[in-house]
Structures are given as C-alpha cells and as structure tokens.
Write an enzyme that holds these catalytic residues in place. Structure first.
Site, short mmCIF file in Angstrom:
data_model
loop_
_atom_site.label_atom_id
_atom_site.label_comp_id
_atom_site.label_asym_id
_atom_site.label_seq_id
_atom_site.Cartn_x
_atom_site.Cartn_y
_atom_site.Cartn_z
N ASP A 91 0.84 -1.20 0.00
CA ASP A 91 0.00 0.00 0.00
C ASP A 91 0.88 1.25 0.00
O ASP A 91 1.69 1.44 0.90
CB ASP A 91 -0.90 0.01 1.24
CG ASP A 91 -1.62 1.35 1.40
OD1 ASP A 91 -2.64 1.55 0.73
OD2 ASP A 91 -1.13 2.19 2.18
N LYS A 124 -3.03 5.68 -3.90
CA LYS A 124 -4.10 6.64 -3.63
C LYS A 124 -3.81 7.96 -4.33
O LYS A 124 -2.65 8.39 -4.38
CB LYS A 124 -4.24 6.90 -2.13
CG LYS A 124 -4.27 5.65 -1.27
CD LYS A 124 -4.28 6.02 0.20
CE LYS A 124 -3.87 4.85 1.07
NZ LYS A 124 -2.44 4.51 0.97
N HIS A 138 -7.64 9.51 -1.53
CA HIS A 138 -6.94 9.50 -0.24
C HIS A 138 -7.70 10.22 0.87
O HIS A 138 -7.65 9.82 2.04
CB HIS A 138 -5.57 10.16 -0.41
CG HIS A 138 -4.56 9.78 0.61
ND1 HIS A 138 -3.21 9.72 0.35
CD2 HIS A 138 -4.68 9.41 1.91
CE1 HIS A 138 -2.56 9.35 1.44
NE2 HIS A 138 -3.43 9.16 2.39
#
Length: 292
Positions: free
Chosen positions: A45, A75, A108
């Site tokens: 991530d 993101k 995000h």
C-alpha cells in the site's frame, strides 16, 4: 505461513495483510518492499502523497516476485481531484510505480470542503475501472455521510474504505457504514502508531489485556493486534522499514483469538482519534502539488 485473503465486492481477491509505506523515507522504501515480498507479503500500500511510489515500484522489480502475484494499491491526493485532474494523477502514479495496471486505487481524503471535486475524481476512477486500468476502486477516510452521498451520486460502490482502526480507536460507526454498503474496512495505523504519536501516553502495545493474550500464545503484542484485525475480517497495512518488524508483522497466521479475547480487545476503544479529523483537510492547508 498461509496468507489470508479477502474478496472485494467486485469479486477481486486481495491479501488481507499488507505492507504500508506511509512516512517510509524513499531511501528505505525499496529495501522494505523487497524484504516484505520475499517474506511472503503480496499486498503493498502506497500513495501519491507518500512521495515514494517510484521506490515501491523499484522494490517490486528487485524482489524477484512476478508482478502478477503482487497486489499494488495506491491513492490519489486531493490536489489531483476533479475528473481530468484525477486521470492525470493516475498517470503520474503508474509512471512512478512502473506498472500498467493498479490493483486498487483509492481517493486519499474526502475533501469535504469541495465534495463535488471528490465526486468528479471518483467518476474518473470509475472510468479507469471500466477501461481495465485498475482492478478495484475505493476511498479513504470517508465518513458514513460522505459514503452515502458518494454512492448516491456515482455508479460503482467503493470496494474499500481505508480508515484509522486499532484497539484504542475502533470506529464502530464507520465500520458499520462500510458493512452496510458491502465495503471492506482497510485499517491504517493498525497497531496504533497514530495514537502514540499524538502523545496520549497510552500505547496499545503496552496494554495489559493485549500483553496477557500475547503471553498466552507466545506472540508479540503487535502480532495479537494484527490477528485481531484479521479475526474481524479487516485488511491491515502495518508499516515498517525494519526487516525484523516486517517479518514479525507477517507471522500471524499460525494462531487464532477466541471470541472472548476479541471482545476484550474491542472493549479497549477510547473513542479518541489519533491524527486530524479528515474533514478538516482542505486545499488551502494540504493542497500540495504531486510532482510528475
């Protein structure tokens, strides 16, 4: 050790436990990703606003693990919200990562002060999903009310809402909203680092409930907390650049907590957030430019 997987609402399977790289310095990120992937992690991530997507991509390439086996999540930052802006933000991310397709793309922050831009950005990532550039899409830090509005105004229910969850801040209302819509709760700061950084002088890793359970299973407090996330069906993305911590955080698939132990940990919730209210972030305060 056998990795646990979760199935997203569009049928895509995702590893439940991944490596987070928030605040990982670029010069340390590549090595951390290589270590994680060689340890057995298959979910990484990152985010445009972490400024280490290039290093994540390099770690993937150096790991020796085939790209098809790795679930890559990133993101878009809110300075790239809006329809065309989000498409451009995505192109910046894939260039830095060195991949053709992203497995999971999130917005995000909610950008509550201009939610229309958030909606337009989400419509852009819906297009990317339709075009096959991403395999799943979602959001991060969105309140139940924001989720309701976004779902009403767009066509694809988010697969994931990545929010702060740890034993001292369990966010039951936000998790219930995710569940109501069939959205997976993915947990940032899963061990409670965000809480500790705010100098609350309380650390979940030192809580007597958690340390007692750790002693029972001959595990560390961090492993017990990560097991708690998995027992709840969450995805968790603990971050570290230290090889022994990366390995420790992955060694959670050989034991299980009882229903009573899960409830004991649930009861530790303080209701106090670590970090700012996501709705307080706006372009004036946090609208920094994501470089090419």
């Amino acid at each position: 050790m056998t990795q646990t997987h979760v199935t997203l609402n569009n049928g895509v399977k995702m590893p439940a436990l991944g490596l987070g790289v928030f605040q990982s310095a670029p010069e340390e990120t590549t090595g951390a990703v290589v270590t994680a992937l060689q340890t057995g992690y298959r979910l990484i991530d990152t985010a445009a606003a972490y400024f280490n997507e290039r290093e994540v991509g390099e770690g993937i390439r150096r790991s020796g693990i085939d790209r098809s086996e790795i679930f890559v999540e990133t993101k878009l930052w809110m300075s790239d919200y809006g329809y065309d802006e989000a498409l451009h933000g995505f192109e910046k991310s894939v260039r830095k990562l060195g991949v053709d397709q992203v497995d999971l793309l999130l917005l995000h922050q909610p950008l509550a002060s201009d939610f229309g831009k958030t909606i337009a950005a989400y419509q852009a990532i819906e297009t990317l999903l339709t075009d096959g550039r991403v395999r799943a899409i979602g959001v991060s830090n969105q309140t139940p009310a924001e989720l309701d509005e976004l779902i009403c105004r767009t066509g694809v229910v988010p697969a994931v809402n990545q929010i702060q969850v740890h034993p001292y801040y369990t966010q039951p209302q936000w998790r219930a909203a995710n569940d109501r819509h069939g959205i997976l709760t993915q947990c940032w700061s899963p061990i409670g680092g965000a809480y500790v950084y705010r100098d609350f002088k309380k650390n979940p890793l030192e809580d007597s409930v958690i340390t007692a359970i750790a002693d029972k299973y001959s595990k560390t407090p961090a492993q017990v907390i990560l097991r708690w996330h998995l027992e709840h069906g969450f995805s968790a993305i603990p971050k570290s650049v230290k090889a022994h911590r990366i390995a420790e955080n992955f060694d959670v698939f050989d034991f299980a907590l009882t229903t009573g132990e899960i409830a004991e940990i649930d009861a530790l919730d303080t209701g106090v957030r670590g970090g700012p209210d996501p709705d307080s972030l706006n372009l004036a305060s946090h609208g920094f430019v994501i470089p090419e």
